[in-house]
Scaffold this motif. Structure first.
Motif, mmCIF file in Angstrom:
data_model
loop_
_atom_site.group_PDB
_atom_site.id
_atom_site.type_symbol
_atom_site.label_atom_id
_atom_site.label_comp_id
_atom_site.label_asym_id
_atom_site.label_seq_id
_atom_site.Cartn_x
_atom_site.Cartn_y
_atom_site.Cartn_z
ATOM 1 N N UNK A 170 5.333 3.003 2.445
ATOM 2 C CA UNK A 170 6.376 2.208 1.811
ATOM 3 C C UNK A 170 5.750 1.288 0.766
ATOM 4 N N UNK A 171 6.600 0.591 0.023
ATOM 5 C CA UNK A 171 6.083 -0.347 -0.969
ATOM 6 C C UNK A 171 7.112 -1.422 -1.273
ATOM 7 N N UNK A 172 6.608 -2.489 -1.855
ATOM 8 C CA UNK A 172 7.472 -3.514 -2.444
ATOM 9 C C UNK A 172 7.310 -3.370 -3.944
ATOM 10 N N UNK A 173 8.434 -3.268 -4.653
ATOM 11 C CA UNK A 173 8.437 -3.180 -6.120
ATOM 12 C C UNK A 173 9.210 -4.384 -6.615
ATOM 13 N N UNK A 174 8.533 -5.267 -7.349
ATOM 14 C CA UNK A 174 9.244 -6.450 -7.836
ATOM 15 C C UNK A 174 10.071 -6.100 -9.068
ATOM 16 N N UNK A 175 10.812 -7.065 -9.575
ATOM 17 C CA UNK A 175 11.722 -6.819 -10.695
ATOM 18 C C UNK A 175 10.974 -6.431 -11.970
ATOM 19 N N UNK A 176 9.687 -6.750 -12.058
ATOM 20 C CA UNK A 176 8.879 -6.367 -13.220
ATOM 21 C C UNK A 176 8.187 -5.017 -13.011
ATOM 22 N N UNK A 177 8.515 -4.344 -11.925
ATOM 23 C CA UNK A 177 7.998 -3.026 -11.564
ATOM 24 C C UNK A 177 6.538 -3.040 -11.095
ATOM 25 N N UNK A 178 6.022 -4.210 -10.701
ATOM 26 C CA UNK A 178 4.711 -4.247 -10.065
ATOM 27 C C UNK A 178 4.895 -3.820 -8.614
ATOM 28 N N UNK A 179 3.906 -3.088 -8.089
ATOM 29 C CA UNK A 179 4.062 -2.498 -6.758
ATOM 30 C C UNK A 179 2.939 -2.926 -5.823
ATOM 31 N N UNK A 180 3.314 -3.146 -4.567
ATOM 32 C CA UNK A 180 2.379 -3.394 -3.473
ATOM 33 C C UNK A 180 2.670 -2.331 -2.417
ATOM 34 N N UNK A 181 1.717 -1.460 -2.151
ATOM 35 C CA UNK A 181 1.928 -0.385 -1.189
ATOM 36 C C UNK A 181 1.545 -0.820 0.223
ATOM 37 N N UNK A 182 2.181 -0.213 1.190
ATOM 38 C CA UNK A 182 1.884 -0.492 2.589
ATOM 39 C C UNK A 182 2.034 0.764 3.423
ATOM 40 N N UNK A 183 1.414 0.753 4.588
ATOM 41 C CA UNK A 183 1.547 1.851 5.541
ATOM 42 C C UNK A 183 1.604 1.290 6.955
ATOM 43 N N UNK A 184 2.199 2.063 7.814
ATOM 44 C CA UNK A 184 2.143 1.837 9.253
ATOM 45 C C UNK A 184 1.868 3.214 9.852
#
Length: 183
Positions: free
Chosen positions: A40-54
């Motif tokens: 999964x990821x978090x995508x902010x309004x400026x389209x920068x992404x932080x990816x994550x996994x479980x």
């Protein structure tokens, strides 16, 4: 004259694959712990992404396509969720911006032999859950409704300030759809 001799390397002889060896290989392969990686990821309004996994255990050997179908049925628009409601690590950026939001995006599943990884749930409950429990948590969150206030405190405070500013603007009769005019 001396005769020129060439030496050839003897061919390496591999033992024949016996039926027993093949069966042992297949048994080990079929019974190897295949964990499920939730990406999964978090995508902010400026389209920068932080990816994550479980990474969850899959003791019942559920098929990935069935797991994914179940997940997508529970997500907002088939892809978005509030990480805190699922007890999954939030992937927000450290610095908040006014246009940040609470939603994370589902990016897919993989099978893996990686170690189980579910840090937020571990911190809250003291154990790492399997994929069945994660799916049950997902269903519970879906039935309860995705709650945008279930986020880290600073993001919740920012959302509350934005909500209050919107209420003030509406009470004053300001046309909130018109824009600020700073263009």
């Amino acid at each position: 004259m001396l005769a020129h001799h060439t030496t050839t390397k003897p061919e390496k002889v591999h033992p024949p694959i016996t039926r027993r060896l093949a069966e042992e290989y297949m048994y080990a392969r079929e019974n190897a712990p295949m964990n499920v990686k939730f990406k999964y990821m978090y995508r902010d309004a400026s389209n920068y992404k932080q990816h994550g996994v479980a990474v969850f255990s899959n003791p019942d050997h559920l098929a990935l396509d069935e797991i994914e179908k179940h997940i997508r049925a529970c997500l907002q628009d088939g892809e978005r969720f509030i990480a805190r409601q699922l007890h999954i690590e939030e992937r927000f950026f450290e610095t908040l911006r006014d246009d940040d939001h609470p939603w994370h995006e589902f990016n897919g599943l993989d099978t893996t032999v990686q170690a189980l990884f579910d840090p937020d749930h571990w911190n809250r409950k003291g154990y790492i859950r399997g994929i069945n429990e994660f799916l049950a948590n997902l269903e519970t969150a879906h039935r309860a409704g995705w709650d945008e206030t279930q986020v880290r405190p600073d993001l919740a405070a920012m959302q509350e300030r934005q909500k209050q500013a919107l209420k003030v603007a509406l009470k004053s009769g300001k046309d909130i759809l018109k824009g600020s005019g700073d263009d």
